[in-house]
Design a protein around this motif. Structure first.
Motif, mmCIF file in Angstrom:
data_model
loop_
_atom_site.group_PDB
_atom_site.id
_atom_site.type_symbol
_atom_site.label_atom_id
_atom_site.label_comp_id
_atom_site.label_asym_id
_atom_site.label_seq_id
_atom_site.Cartn_x
_atom_site.Cartn_y
_atom_site.Cartn_z
ATOM 1 N N ASP A 72 0.779 -0.912 0.224
ATOM 2 C CA ASP A 72 -0.093 -0.382 0.284
ATOM 3 C C ASP A 72 0.860 1.092 -0.130
ATOM 4 O O ASP A 72 0.783 2.266 -0.919
ATOM 5 C CB ASP A 72 -0.900 -0.042 0.995
ATOM 6 C CG ASP A 72 -1.510 -1.181 1.181
ATOM 7 O OD1 ASP A 72 -2.628 -2.250 0.447
ATOM 8 O OD2 ASP A 72 -1.704 -1.402 2.313
ATOM 9 N N PHE A 121 -4.229 5.957 5.223
ATOM 10 C CA PHE A 121 -4.370 4.715 4.896
ATOM 11 C C PHE A 121 -5.516 3.907 4.965
ATOM 12 O O PHE A 121 -5.964 3.851 5.817
ATOM 13 C CB PHE A 121 -3.645 3.772 4.824
ATOM 14 C CG PHE A 121 -1.679 3.858 4.151
ATOM 15 C CD1 PHE A 121 -1.502 3.537 2.716
ATOM 16 C CD2 PHE A 121 -1.244 5.049 4.942
ATOM 17 C CE1 PHE A 121 -0.586 4.340 2.372
ATOM 18 C CE2 PHE A 121 -0.128 5.738 3.989
ATOM 19 C CZ PHE A 121 -0.197 5.168 2.631
ATOM 20 N N ASP A 122 -6.394 3.686 4.209
ATOM 21 C CA ASP A 122 -7.590 3.003 4.626
ATOM 22 C C ASP A 122 -7.186 1.443 4.465
ATOM 23 O O ASP A 122 -7.137 0.870 3.601
ATOM 24 C CB ASP A 122 -8.707 2.567 3.407
ATOM 25 C CG ASP A 122 -9.895 2.360 3.687
ATOM 26 O OD1 ASP A 122 -10.206 0.910 3.497
ATOM 27 O OD2 ASP A 122 -11.541 3.004 3.658
ATOM 28 N N ASP A 124 -8.219 -2.498 4.652
ATOM 29 C CA ASP A 124 -10.043 -3.421 5.131
ATOM 30 C C ASP A 124 -11.178 -2.797 5.802
ATOM 31 O O ASP A 124 -11.075 -2.989 6.807
ATOM 32 C CB ASP A 124 -9.003 -4.271 5.752
ATOM 33 C CG ASP A 124 -8.269 -5.176 5.716
ATOM 34 O OD1 ASP A 124 -8.271 -4.716 3.987
ATOM 35 O OD2 ASP A 124 -7.763 -5.791 6.105
ATOM 36 N N GLY A 125 -10.867 -1.020 5.394
ATOM 37 C CA GLY A 125 -11.901 -0.119 6.420
ATOM 38 C C GLY A 125 -11.778 0.354 7.265
ATOM 39 O O GLY A 125 -12.931 1.348 7.190
ATOM 40 N N GLU A 126 -10.736 0.173 7.650
ATOM 41 C CA GLU A 126 -10.424 1.342 8.759
ATOM 42 C C GLU A 126 -9.287 2.034 8.715
ATOM 43 O O GLU A 126 -8.659 1.645 7.676
ATOM 44 C CB GLU A 126 -9.589 0.282 9.916
ATOM 45 C CG GLU A 126 -10.748 -0.591 10.549
ATOM 46 C CD GLU A 126 -9.989 -0.947 11.771
ATOM 47 O OE1 GLU A 126 -10.688 -2.144 12.598
ATOM 48 O OE2 GLU A 126 -9.058 -1.309 12.168
ATOM 49 N N SER A 127 -10.117 3.454 9.100
ATOM 50 C CA SER A 127 -8.183 4.365 8.876
ATOM 51 C C SER A 127 -7.487 4.190 9.789
ATOM 52 O O SER A 127 -7.371 3.988 10.692
ATOM 53 C CB SER A 127 -8.987 5.653 9.076
ATOM 54 O OG SER A 127 -8.249 7.059 8.638
ATOM 55 N N HIS A 128 -6.086 4.609 9.107
ATOM 56 C CA HIS A 128 -4.754 3.893 10.114
ATOM 57 C C HIS A 128 -4.281 5.075 9.295
ATOM 58 O O HIS A 128 -3.407 5.465 8.266
ATOM 59 C CB HIS A 128 -4.285 2.651 9.455
ATOM 60 C CG HIS A 128 -5.290 1.515 10.170
ATOM 61 N ND1 HIS A 128 -5.186 1.326 11.655
ATOM 62 C CD2 HIS A 128 -6.088 0.253 10.150
ATOM 63 C CE1 HIS A 128 -6.145 0.426 11.833
ATOM 64 N NE2 HIS A 128 -6.557 -0.135 10.730
#
Length: 453
Positions: A72, A121-122, A124-128
């Motif tokens: 990513d 970064f998205d 798996d549906g989570e923002s990190h």
């Protein structure tokens, strides 16, 4: 190693920036149409990009997903740089190589990468947020031997970047590994007068108040040809050449100016400045500083080390009391890293004591460090000083420090050192409030265990 596909460039870059990076030059043609002509390549660059918080994200995401996270990051780098060879060199490391005629191209590339990777970064549906640190090297394109030097310098730069919390670029041709101290001393004198220096600020969060009460000013030097020169390289030279006086006065004046800007944006924060020990016995320096502070009404703090007092205890303590009398807050920096004398500690007019990050970074994985930190906090409170823990990088460390009674924290968990504009945005976003508020919730069990102990 696996080669990542080359990408397209450049989001948000100007034509001149793109040309600098790609080694091309825009020529004005007939009717205003630009013609892109190839430039002779004179420089080659290598950037090592390392995911700094890989371990934390792996614990949250799990190993399989964390191991592919580097893809990513590489993909986003690919949206920023064109004509760059992007190689995934490990689970947390990417190598980026490109050429250009302009040495400036490396600085432009790093700035563009920092801006792009600062966005969440998205996953798996989570923002990190993936924190990426950069170490880079620049050198003339000659042969295989120089490529080895380029790699070695980039690795050294990355090591420096880890400790300084800022992107570091080294110039192979300028001999960054073996600095010409005489030349650097001469360049520093010019740099002070020509605004090559700049300040970054690192916030301190008060745990009980859940607010930022002050920031530490950190001086940086963007050399015209060497790139970023680290404080560890130029501060000792400044002390030897006596440029430390001009350098510190420049820092104080710039801090006073920046503080006014902060106040104009609604942030009345005290700015702490590091003061070298050699200056504590300089009567002229003391008079000049007092005049600056009293004329401006600035809210400043001075960070000094205990070892700096030992040089000339009588003069140092007397002058520190003069500073304290005009409202400058004295903080003892790097406590525990060097000689710690209770006799001097009692005499200093200090209101803050900063625990060295050496003890804080191992706080949750060491048996001895928590005991040392707890006893230091108790000692400081007995001497009516507030305690600042440096180098706080995890919520677990923050929670444990809060339970121990630590007053303030400073470190990468809150913010890396940032420039004034970024600091103003950071304060306006109030993201630190969410971090400080989390100090109680996730770690109640940890707190209970420590209290029982």
């Amino acid at each position: 190693m696996r080669q990542f596909p080359q990408s397209h460039f450049v989001n948000g870059a100007s034509q001149s920036e793109s040309a600098a990076l790609s080694g091309t030059v825009a020529m004005s043609g007939v009717g205003g149409v630009s013609t892109i002509l190839p430039r002779p390549v004179a420089w080659q660059f290598l950037i090592l990009a390392e995911i700094e918080n890989f371990g934390v994200l792996r614990r949250h995401l799990g190993r399989p997903r964390a191991d592919t996270m580097i893809v990513d990051v590489a993909a986003r780098i690919g949206t920023v740089l064109s004509d760059a060879r992007i190689v995934i060199a490990g689970r947390d490391m990417i190598e980026i190589a490109f050429e250009s005629e302009a040495r400036l191209a490396l600085d432009v590339a790093i700035a563009a990468l920092e801006a792009a990777l600062d966005q969440p970064f998205d996953i798996d549906g989570e923002s990190h947020r993936i924190h990426v640190q950069f170490g880079a090297a620049a050198g003339a394109t000659i042969g295989d031997r120089d490529e080895v030097h380029l790699i070695e310098e980039a690795e050294r730069a990355l090591a420096d970047a880890r400790s300084e919390r800022v992107a570091v670029a080294r110039d192979v041709n300028a001999g960054a590994a073996s600095i010409d101290r005489a030349q650097l001393a001469s360049d520093l004198t010019i740099a002070i007068d020509t605004e090559e220096l700049f300040l970054q600020y690192q916030p301190k969060v008060h745990l009980r108040r859940q607010e930022i009460t002050s920031v530490e000013a950190l001086v940086r030097w963007k050399h015209a040809t060497r790139g970023l020169v680290l404080p560890g390289d130029f501060i000792p030279i400044a002390e030897e050449s006596r440029d430390i006086i001009a350098l510190t006065l420049w820092t104080i004046r710039r801090s006073i100016r920046d503080q006014k800007t902060l106040v104009a944006h609604g942030h009345d924060l005290r700015i702490f400045i590091n003061i070298a020990g050699v200056l504590l016995a300089d009567a002229r320096f003391v008079r000049t500083v007092c005049a600056l502070v009293e004329a401006s009404g600035a809210r400043l703090g001075f960070e000094i080390t205990e070892t700096s007092v030992i040089r000339d205890p009588e003069s140092a303590i007397a002058n520190l009391k003069i500073f304290a009398d005009i409202g400058i807050v004295i903080a003892i920096d790097d406590y525990g890293a060097g000689l710690s004398s209770l006799a001097y500690l009692k005499q200093l007019p200090a209101r803050e004591l900063k625990i060295d990050k050496l003890f804080v970074t191992q706080l949750t994985s060491s048996n001895r460090d928590p005991l040392i930190v707890r006893s230091t906090i108790d000692l400081a409170h007995a001497l009516e000083m507030e305690v600042v823990a440096e180098g706080v990088e995890t919520q677990a460390a923050m929670a444990l420090l809060s339970v121990m009674g630590c007053d303030m924290i400073q470190g990468f968990l809150i913010s890396r050192p940032i420039n004034l504009d970024a600091l103003i945005h950071f304060l306006a976003d109030e993201k630190h409030l969410a971090i400080a508020a989390d100090v109680r919730a996730p770690f109640n069990r940890l707190a209970t265990v420590w209290k029982r102990g």
